[in-house]
Design a protein around this motif. Structure first.
Motif, PDB file in Angstrom:
ATOM      1  N   SER A  83       9.832  22.219   9.060  1.00  0.00           N
ATOM      2  CA  SER A  83       9.747  22.736   7.476  1.00  0.00           C
ATOM      3  C   SER A  83      10.789  23.887   7.611  1.00  0.00           C
ATOM      4  O   SER A  83      10.590  25.068   8.067  1.00  0.00           O
ATOM      5  CB  SER A  83       8.257  23.260   7.253  1.00  0.00           C
ATOM      6  N   THR A  84      11.835  23.845   7.065  1.00  0.00           N
ATOM      7  CA  THR A  84      13.120  24.667   7.176  1.00  0.00           C
ATOM      8  C   THR A  84      13.652  25.136   5.788  1.00  0.00           C
ATOM      9  O   THR A  84      13.651  24.587   4.841  1.00  0.00           O
ATOM     10  CB  THR A  84      14.261  24.141   7.946  1.00  0.00           C
ATOM     11  N   THR A  85      14.265  26.299   5.894  1.00  0.00           N
ATOM     12  CA  THR A  85      14.888  26.773   4.501  1.00  0.00           C
ATOM     13  C   THR A  85      16.246  27.419   5.258  1.00  0.00           C
ATOM     14  O   THR A  85      16.646  27.536   6.209  1.00  0.00           O
ATOM     15  CB  THR A  85      13.905  27.586   3.888  1.00  0.00           C
ATOM     16  N   TYR A  86      16.834  28.113   4.084  1.00  0.00           N
ATOM     17  CA  TYR A  86      18.125  28.739   4.352  1.00  0.00           C
ATOM     18  C   TYR A  86      18.330  29.703   3.474  1.00  0.00           C
ATOM     19  O   TYR A  86      17.654  29.524   2.402  1.00  0.00           O
ATOM     20  CB  TYR A  86      19.450  27.554   4.534  1.00  0.00           C
ATOM     21  N   PRO A  87      19.410  30.606   3.483  1.00  0.00           N
ATOM     22  CA  PRO A  87      19.476  31.479   2.655  1.00  0.00           C
ATOM     23  C   PRO A  87      20.013  30.973   1.057  1.00  0.00           C
ATOM     24  O   PRO A  87      20.740  30.046   1.199  1.00  0.00           O
ATOM     25  CB  PRO A  87      20.743  32.740   3.195  1.00  0.00           C
ATOM     26  N   THR A  88      19.502  31.767   0.178  1.00  0.00           N
ATOM     27  CA  THR A  88      19.702  31.397  -1.106  1.00  0.00           C
ATOM     28  C   THR A  88      18.868  30.197  -1.581  1.00  0.00           C
ATOM     29  O   THR A  88      18.875  29.674  -2.838  1.00  0.00           O
ATOM     30  CB  THR A  88      21.310  30.947  -1.626  1.00  0.00           C
ATOM     31  N   SER A  89      18.105  29.530  -0.953  1.00  0.00           N
ATOM     32  CA  SER A  89      17.328  28.342  -1.152  1.00  0.00           C
ATOM     33  C   SER A  89      15.954  28.852  -1.640  1.00  0.00           C
ATOM     34  O   SER A  89      15.388  29.667  -0.746  1.00  0.00           O
ATOM     35  CB  SER A  89      17.188  27.419   0.041  1.00  0.00           C
ATOM     36  N   ALA A  90      15.603  28.278  -2.661  1.00  0.00           N
ATOM     37  CA  ALA A  90      14.298  28.608  -3.085  1.00  0.00           C
ATOM     38  C   ALA A  90      13.092  27.899  -2.858  1.00  0.00           C
ATOM     39  O   ALA A  90      11.862  28.039  -2.921  1.00  0.00           O
ATOM     40  CB  ALA A  90      14.085  28.579  -4.695  1.00  0.00           C
ATOM     41  N   THR A  91      13.352  26.818  -1.886  1.00  0.00           N
ATOM     42  CA  THR A  91      12.480  25.862  -1.297  1.00  0.00           C
ATOM     43  C   THR A  91      12.463  25.671   0.088  1.00  0.00           C
ATOM     44  O   THR A  91      13.635  26.081   0.809  1.00  0.00           O
ATOM     45  CB  THR A  91      12.406  24.516  -2.203  1.00  0.00           C
ATOM     46  N   TRP A  92      11.729  25.015   0.617  1.00  0.00           N
ATOM     47  CA  TRP A  92      11.561  24.601   2.115  1.00  0.00           C
ATOM     48  C   TRP A  92      11.895  23.004   2.074  1.00  0.00           C
ATOM     49  O   TRP A  92      10.964  22.419   1.271  1.00  0.00           O
ATOM     50  CB  TRP A  92      10.172  25.047   2.737  1.00  0.00           C
ATOM     51  N   ASN A  93      12.404  22.586   3.163  1.00  0.00           N
ATOM     52  CA  ASN A  93      12.696  21.227   3.437  1.00  0.00           C
ATOM     53  C   ASN A  93      11.733  20.743   4.237  1.00  0.00           C
ATOM     54  O   ASN A  93      11.835  21.370   5.627  1.00  0.00           O
ATOM     55  CB  ASN A  93      14.016  20.980   3.871  1.00  0.00           C
ATOM     56  N   ASN A  94      10.980  19.959   4.192  1.00  0.00           N
ATOM     57  CA  ASN A  94       9.968  19.045   5.063  1.00  0.00           C
ATOM     58  C   ASN A  94      10.370  17.787   5.747  1.00  0.00           C
ATOM     59  O   ASN A  94      10.665  16.865   4.715  1.00  0.00           O
ATOM     60  CB  ASN A  94       8.664  19.168   4.581  1.00  0.00           C
ATOM     61  N   HIS A  95      10.317  17.431   6.745  1.00  0.00           N
ATOM     62  CA  HIS A  95      10.625  15.998   7.128  1.00  0.00           C
ATOM     63  C   HIS A  95       9.873  15.617   8.185  1.00  0.00           C
ATOM     64  O   HIS A  95       9.445  16.132   9.015  1.00  0.00           O
ATOM     65  CB  HIS A  95      12.111  16.144   7.930  1.00  0.00           C
ATOM     66  N   VAL A  96       9.272  14.226   8.029  1.00  0.00           N
ATOM     67  CA  VAL A  96       8.455  13.576   8.844  1.00  0.00           C
ATOM     68  C   VAL A  96       8.860  12.000   9.092  1.00  0.00           C
ATOM     69  O   VAL A  96       9.253  11.386   8.351  1.00  0.00           O
ATOM     70  CB  VAL A  96       6.954  13.693   8.315  1.00  0.00           C
ATOM     71  N   VAL A  97       9.066  11.783  10.436  1.00  0.00           N
ATOM     72  CA  VAL A  97       9.328  10.434  10.691  1.00  0.00           C
ATOM     73  C   VAL A  97       8.166   9.571  10.946  1.00  0.00           C
ATOM     74  O   VAL A  97       7.407   9.815  12.029  1.00  0.00           O
ATOM     75  CB  VAL A  97      10.565  10.166  11.535  1.00  0.00           C
ATOM     76  N   ILE A  98       7.703   8.678  10.222  1.00  0.00           N
ATOM     77  CA  ILE A  98       6.669   7.797  10.730  1.00  0.00           C
ATOM     78  C   ILE A  98       7.348   6.411  11.603  1.00  0.00           C
ATOM     79  O   ILE A  98       8.227   5.833  11.145  1.00  0.00           O
ATOM     80  CB  ILE A  98       6.041   7.121   9.433  1.00  0.00           C
ATOM     81  N   LYS A  99       6.742   6.329  12.865  1.00  0.00           N
ATOM     82  CA  LYS A  99       7.157   5.262  13.874  1.00  0.00           C
ATOM     83  C   LYS A  99       6.140   4.256  13.848  1.00  0.00           C
ATOM     84  O   LYS A  99       5.064   4.489  13.264  1.00  0.00           O
ATOM     85  CB  LYS A  99       7.520   5.936  15.013  1.00  0.00           C
ATOM     86  N   GLY A 100       6.374   3.217  14.449  1.00  0.00           N
ATOM     87  CA  GLY A 100       5.380   2.267  14.744  1.00  0.00           C
ATOM     88  C   GLY A 100       5.072   1.190  13.736  1.00  0.00           C
ATOM     89  O   GLY A 100       3.962   0.593  13.621  1.00  0.00           O
ATOM     90  N   LEU A 101       5.908   1.241  12.729  1.00  0.00           N
ATOM     91  CA  LEU A 101       5.444   0.454  11.214  1.00  0.00           C
ATOM     92  C   LEU A 101       5.836  -1.085  11.618  1.00  0.00           C
ATOM     93  O   LEU A 101       6.984  -1.323  12.435  1.00  0.00           O
ATOM     94  CB  LEU A 101       6.280   1.023  10.032  1.00  0.00           C
ATOM     95  N   GLU A 102       5.401  -1.744  10.952  1.00  0.00           N
ATOM     96  CA  GLU A 102       5.633  -3.415  10.926  1.00  0.00           C
ATOM     97  C   GLU A 102       6.763  -3.651   9.960  1.00  0.00           C
ATOM     98  O   GLU A 102       7.021  -3.009   8.938  1.00  0.00           O
ATOM     99  CB  GLU A 102       4.480  -4.094  10.439  1.00  0.00           C
ATOM    100  N   PRO A 103       7.827  -4.623  10.401  1.00  0.00           N
ATOM    101  CA  PRO A 103       8.787  -4.776   9.707  1.00  0.00           C
ATOM    102  C   PRO A 103       8.534  -5.564   8.176  1.00  0.00           C
ATOM    103  O   PRO A 103       7.547  -6.252   8.212  1.00  0.00           O
ATOM    104  CB  PRO A 103       9.727  -5.677  10.291  1.00  0.00           C
ATOM    105  N   ASP A 104       9.441  -5.267   7.219  1.00  0.00           N
ATOM    106  CA  ASP A 104       9.236  -6.045   5.871  1.00  0.00           C
ATOM    107  C   ASP A 104       7.826  -5.653   5.259  1.00  0.00           C
ATOM    108  O   ASP A 104       7.153  -6.946   4.936  1.00  0.00           O
ATOM    109  CB  ASP A 104       9.589  -7.598   6.083  1.00  0.00           C
TER     110      ASP A 104
END
Length: 476
Positions: A83-104
């Motif tokens: 959950s990261t931000t940077y100078p001048t950004s009004a928001t935070w960027n959140n990233h989650v990778v879901i693994k182990g999913l079934e294809p298609d």
């Protein structure tokens, strides 16, 4: 690189460690208006994964996504510490990778503190030769009061006509017709703030507003594309308008956080970890019978356009040791199993076959590699019109309906933004086969291992203005 961006890189590694488990913890007590998810966006993360990204108005301790195969039973979850931000950004960027999913497979999901359930579909496994479609758009920015609309400022042109659809609206209308979107550079056009202010299009804030107008346009864009990016993987490439805040004017007015692709690096989570690439700059992924490759025309190759002294002169990059991208591209293409993925499609922002100024440095760096490894189709944007070429190598053309051995080149930077459309030079270059000056996007259909069709869709009224099919004679 700044310490902030180094932290972002380290944090991204943590995101890929997220795994799917059962029994999500109670979380409603932690939610408030500032933790509500906005700007939700998806990206493929290997054959069995999906990256879910979203923004919040405050930092999250452990961004979490709840998901399942039943919309009424989101009984699994994945978390990260990103959950990261940077100078001048009004928001935070959140990233989650879901693994182990079934294809298609279709899954239902909800970022934490959300009140709406969304869906995504995992990619078809490599080697599954079933017809599918994907959308491609280039140079698409914000629409409405801070971007392209029915009015323009002084010196601008090509406004939308009354009643005309935007490209986002057109892509939304066709949303059930494609599996994912590939935006090949120039997103948001937040760096147009200066031009919009000086032309009287937006109320001037002055050059010392601390980056507020730039950040506003950026957030507007991610909010506008959410209708697309929350339900379809939205794959991206770096363009020159992601580099800095001043639209190449070199006024040295960009504050920290609006230099060197900072926002682009923070907002997206492309599958570089899964493909050995670097951040959101170069990566690859498979989908059924196609191997898709994104390369970076802005930095990290000899005489790169946006590095100091380059054509774009944005003083950006590099993002890896010298030679890294070229070595990666060769290795990636050499490893393709053409029996599994007979098609190889590549995309980078700046074109070198185009009826206006071409990227000579890009051509020198990338064209020999794309030809050597038998890439079938090369997509680019940057120029604000549509131009379909023949299959080409070193200036020599082959027609696409006769089993060409050269890559087929298509330029489509007509997504739409405040600057409007470009006018290609005439006579068109000898490799050109169709030119259209209208806002629009491309729909591609991979029929089987031998036929691949493109259609240019005019956004304004959803009409198809060009269709062409590449025919390859294959034994697999």
């Amino acid at each position: 690189m700044t310490a902030i961006m180094s932290t972002m890189r380290a944090a991204t590694v943590v995101a890929f460690a997220a795994t799917a488990v059962a029994a999500p913890p109670a979380h409603s007590a932690l939610c408030n208006a500032k933790t509500a998810p906005i700007q939700i966006r998806l990206a493929y993360a290997g054959d069995h994964g999906m990256a879910v990204s979203w923004n919040t108005n405050e930092q999250l301790a452990n961004p979490t996504v709840y998901f399942g195969k039943d919309s009424r039973k989101l009984n699994r979850f994945a978390s990260s510490q990103v959950s990261t931000t940077y100078p001048t950004s009004a928001t935070w960027n959140n990233h989650v990778v879901i693994k182990g999913l079934e294809p298609d497979t279709t899954y239902y999901y909800q970022p934490q503190c959300g009140n709406q359930t969304y869906t995504f579909k995992t990619p078809r496994p490599a080697g599954e030769h079933v017809e599918f479609n994907f959308a491609m758009v280039g140079d698409m920015g914000t629409f409405g009061p801070d971007g392209l609309s029915t009015t323009v400022g002084k010196g601008a042109s090509n406004p939308l006509l009354p009643g005309q659809l935007t490209t986002i609206q057109s892509l939304t209308d066709f949303q059930n017709s494609y599996e994912f979107i590939w935006h090949v550079g120039d997103l948001a056009y937040a760096d147009a703030w200066l031009k919009e202010e000086t032309s009287g299009y937006v109320t001037p804030l002055n050059e010392t507003d601390g980056g507020a107008e730039y950040d506003k346009i950026l957030n507007d864009f991610y909010g506008e594309i959410e209708v697309l990016s929350s339900t379809r993987p939205y794959m991206v490439a770096a363009g020159n308008h992601e580099a800095n805040c001043d639209n190449g004017s070199n006024l040295d007015i960009c504050p920290p956080g609006q230099l060197n692709f900072t926002g682009y690096r923070a907002h997206w989570n492309m599958p570089s970890a899964e493909s050995g690439g670097v951040e959101n700059f170069w990566y690859s992924f498979d989908y059924g019978p196609v191997h898709f490759v994104t390369f970076n025309t802005e930095t990290d190759y000899p005489n790169a356009a946006d590095e100091p002294g380059g054509e774009g002169d944005e003083d950006a990059g590099p993002f890896a040791p010298s030679g890294t991208q070229i070595a990666w591209l060769k290795k990636d293409l050499a490893s393709v199993d053409r029996k599994k993925t007979p098609w190889v499609v590549a995309a980078g922002h700046r074109p070198w076959y185009v009826s206006t100024t071409k990227c000579v440095e890009c051509q020198a760096a990338f064209e020999p590699i794309l030809y050597q490894y038998g890439v079938d189709l090369v997509l680019s944007g940057h120029k604000h019109f549509y131009e379909r070429h023949a299959a080409v190598w070193n200036g020599t053309a082959e027609e696409i309906n006769a089993d060409p051995t050269y890559p087929w080149y298509i330029v489509n930077g007509a997504g739409g933004h405040y600057d409007g459309l470009d006018t290609p030079a005439t006579p068109y270059v000898s490799t050109s086969r169709k030119v259209i000056s209208a806002y629009g996007w491309s729909l591609f259909t991979v029929h089987n291992s031998t036929h691949l069709t493109t259609q240019f869709v005019a956004s304004g009224n959803n009409t198809v203005l060009d269709t062409a099919t590449l025919v390859k004679k294959r034994k697999y």
